[in-house]
Every structure is written in structure tokens, then in C-alpha cells.
Design an enzyme around this catalytic site. Sequence first.
Site, mmCIF file in Angstrom:
data_model
loop_
_atom_site.group_PDB
_atom_site.id
_atom_site.type_symbol
_atom_site.label_atom_id
_atom_site.label_comp_id
_atom_site.label_asym_id
_atom_site.label_seq_id
_atom_site.Cartn_x
_atom_site.Cartn_y
_atom_site.Cartn_z
ATOM 1 N N GLU A 130 0.828 -1.198 0.000
ATOM 2 C CA GLU A 130 0.000 0.000 0.000
ATOM 3 C C GLU A 130 0.866 1.253 0.000
ATOM 4 O O GLU A 130 1.818 1.360 0.776
ATOM 5 C CB GLU A 130 -0.914 0.039 1.229
ATOM 6 C CG GLU A 130 -2.004 -1.004 1.245
ATOM 7 C CD GLU A 130 -2.909 -0.901 2.473
ATOM 8 O OE1 GLU A 130 -4.019 -1.449 2.415
ATOM 9 O OE2 GLU A 130 -2.501 -0.269 3.473
ATOM 10 N N CYS A 131 0.546 2.208 -0.858
ATOM 11 C CA CYS A 131 1.108 3.556 -0.864
ATOM 12 C C CYS A 131 2.642 3.565 -0.869
ATOM 13 O O CYS A 131 3.269 3.421 -1.915
ATOM 14 C CB CYS A 131 0.543 4.360 0.292
ATOM 15 S SG CYS A 131 0.643 6.147 0.029
ATOM 16 N N GLY A 132 3.287 3.730 0.287
ATOM 17 C CA GLY A 132 4.741 3.712 0.330
ATOM 18 C C GLY A 132 5.294 2.408 -0.208
ATOM 19 O O GLY A 132 6.354 2.382 -0.848
ATOM 20 N N SER B 287 -1.140 -0.758 -4.345
ATOM 21 C CA SER B 287 -2.070 0.343 -4.612
ATOM 22 C C SER B 287 -1.731 1.574 -3.787
ATOM 23 O O SER B 287 -1.045 1.488 -2.768
ATOM 24 C CB SER B 287 -3.498 -0.096 -4.271
ATOM 25 O OG SER B 287 -3.611 -0.350 -2.873
#
Length: 450
Positions: free
Chosen positions: A326-328, A425
Site C-alpha cells: 500500500e502507498c509507500g 495500490s
Amino acid sequence: MKIPRIILAGSSSGVGKTSITCSIIYALQKQGYSVQPFKVGPDYIDPSYLSSISKNEAFNLDVWLMGEDHLLSSFISNSKSNVSVIEGVMGFYDGFGGDSNYASTHHVSSITKSPVLLILDASKTARSIAATALGFQKFHKNSRIAGIILNKIGSKKHENLCRQALQKTKLPIVGVIPKDPLLSLESRHLGLLSTLDKKTLYKKIQKISNTISKNLDINQIIKILKNTSDLQKISKPSHKKPKTTIAVALDTSFNFYYQDNLESLRREGASLKFFSPVNDKKIPKCDGLYIGGGFPEILGSKLAKNQTMKKLIKNLAEDNLPIYAECGGLMYLTKSILSENKKYKMVGLFDAETCMTKRMKLNYTKGKISHTIISERSQRVQGHEFHYSKLNSVSSDSKFAYELEIGDGIQNHKDGLLQYNTLASYGHLYFDSSNYAENFVKNCIKYSRS
């Protein structure tokens, strides 16, 4: 079930909720109480402050992500200390939209039946502060506001003027905090938690909390938090026997995890082992990887220099190890991160480049997810996105898992890059809002048998 509890709400963002919440936790501990902290909303940063001062991991309470039933269940099951203290989000009635209190702090106070202390910034007002307080008190037929804390008081005269005006509310004033820039955590930036070690962070918060706590009527606050109705007892969810191991990236670059998500993986039969993409040269023996959000750009140089870790992760992905990021974690799996005119080479699993931006992307998200390692079939999904970056040069043949109705995703309202057995994502999910943890663990077990 009796749970002494209190919510700290603000008239808006920036009124000092986090520092005052930490100070109340500190004052309660001085009185001999153990405290379980919670944070309204999807934020990862503020809970770290609450966890640091309380010595207990903070849990998030977000109606959009969790739903009302899961939120209440999480609150009850995780309220294992003498007192539960909940920090609100934004302004008291601010939530998903302007036409209702859905997903607001007030919504959470109604679900958990918790009394509320309203924090008001008094720095540029006197008698008019009563109009603000009365507005919040009467805006909803049951505001649950049980007390007021005045922040940024300039003098004794200023305090007296505010006290006189607030008599109309008939609410006790349980805190009067002097105006002092040293008593604020507002100077924190997105990367602060990645550059401060836990001891330094604790000392900083403890110093502020000690000073603010001297300006609180802690006995009155205790009286309010004990005057609460019983909540329903809930049965403890059964835990499956550990059948697989998931390695979780956890260090100063990757630390955005909901505690409930980690617990749900354990409940579904996963043993969690933690490792550092920044410092480690090997990954624990595992059947799956979970790389959460954080600040990979802050320590981009160190991540880039750890060639061994990058190769290990890419090789495992190419071997079809289930990887959820996720993200990072997504940023780390791209070819590079460009930050302040410096480009750092990353894992290179996805044919895309990350570029840091000055513009914050903050949205709740809603849409559909296709068949992936966390979903057996196409289904509805709700989450949130929060980042200061974008993906450039995304390959035209990239495959995406999410089609978003609400939120931006990676590009064109699509999110969740797919490659081999990896899903990465910008969006963050709450695992128990569906059977995401169950499916992820199943795929990890399947990999272990392949």
C-alpha cells in the site's frame, strides 16, 4: 460492559487535539490509570503520538472504512485498559460530506455512546467564543458535549472573559491552556515520524504533555469519563492455528499499518515476522509479504543502496510469492522515486516511476476490485488514499485491480497495479470490511504448498 471513555473533539483542525489528547493520557497515567488510545479517521500519524505516550498501540475508528458494527466491535474488544481515550478528527461534525455527520467525530461518539470534550481555540476571541460553543452544543439534538477545554489563552483577563461568556453553555471548563508555541505539535511534517526514533519522540511528547496537564482539571475529566452507559459485550473472535508466515516491512520508512489489519491476519492463521527494507540484508522465511505505507522518499538513499533487499523482493515477486503493498509500499516497488531533484532506484517490479509532489492527495475511495490475492471475485471496495506523490511513465499494458467511482488512484481512477502475484495500490484498506485477510492468508498457504 462498563468502559470509562472520553472523546476529544475540536471546533476545527489545528486547535491542538493531538497535544491535548496526549496530555490527558499523561495526566490519567499519573493518577494510576492505564489508557487505551483510539483515533477517529484513517490517519496513521497521530496514532503514533498516542501510542508513544500511552505505551499501548492506538487503534483507528473510521466509519467509512469499517462500518458502524465493525467500528463498535473494534472499540469494545480493544478497550482493555482502565480508560479509553479517543482523539477526534478535523472539526467535530466534519465527516464524509457536508449534508450529514457520517464518518465524523460526532458520528463515532454516537456509535460508542461517549461523552465529548470540545477543544476551542480562544486565541483571537473572547465573548464570541460562547457563540461558537453554543453552536456546537445545539447543532445536533444530542451533541454529547460534556465539557470544554480552552486552548491558547493569552492572560488571566482573557480567561475570565471567556469563562463569563461560556456560562450560558452550562458546561464545565475542564482545561485552560496558555498560548505557547512550544506546546504545539503543529510543526510536525509528513516525514517527522520517520526521522525521530521512539525515545526521542516520547521525550518530546512527554515534555509537552507534562506542561499542558498542569492546566487540566483531571478530576473533573475523570468524573465525566466514568459517567458513561454500558456497552454490549461481544464474543471474542476465534483464532485459527498458525499455518503460514507473512513477512511485514516495518521500520522508519514503512510504518503505516492499522493494528486491526495485523490482528486480522493473525486471526486467520498467519504468523507475522517483521523486517526492515532499510537495514536488513535478508527477509524472514515466509509465504507472503506485506509492505505498508510510510515515507520511502525520506530515506530513499538508504533504500536505494540496499541492493540485496531490492533483489530479494523482486526475485520473490517473480517466483509468485503473494505480495500486498500500500502507498509507500507501491512507491518502493516502482523503478525509482524522484524527491527534491534526486532520483533513487527502487525495486523495479512495476514499470513506472514515482515523483514526489507538493500537493496532498487525500480522499476516501470507493469502487470495485477484481480477482486478486485478497479477493476471490469482483466485489465492492471502500478505502482511502493519502499521499504526496504520483506515478509517471506507467506502462500502457499495466493491469489494474481497482476501478474507482470515488478517489483518484494511480491514474484515470484506476488503482492497484498487478504483476505476478503482487497487488500494490495507493489505496489503504481495512481488512475486516471484507474477507481480505482470509483470502491473503489462503493464497500464502497455497504458495507454501506449491
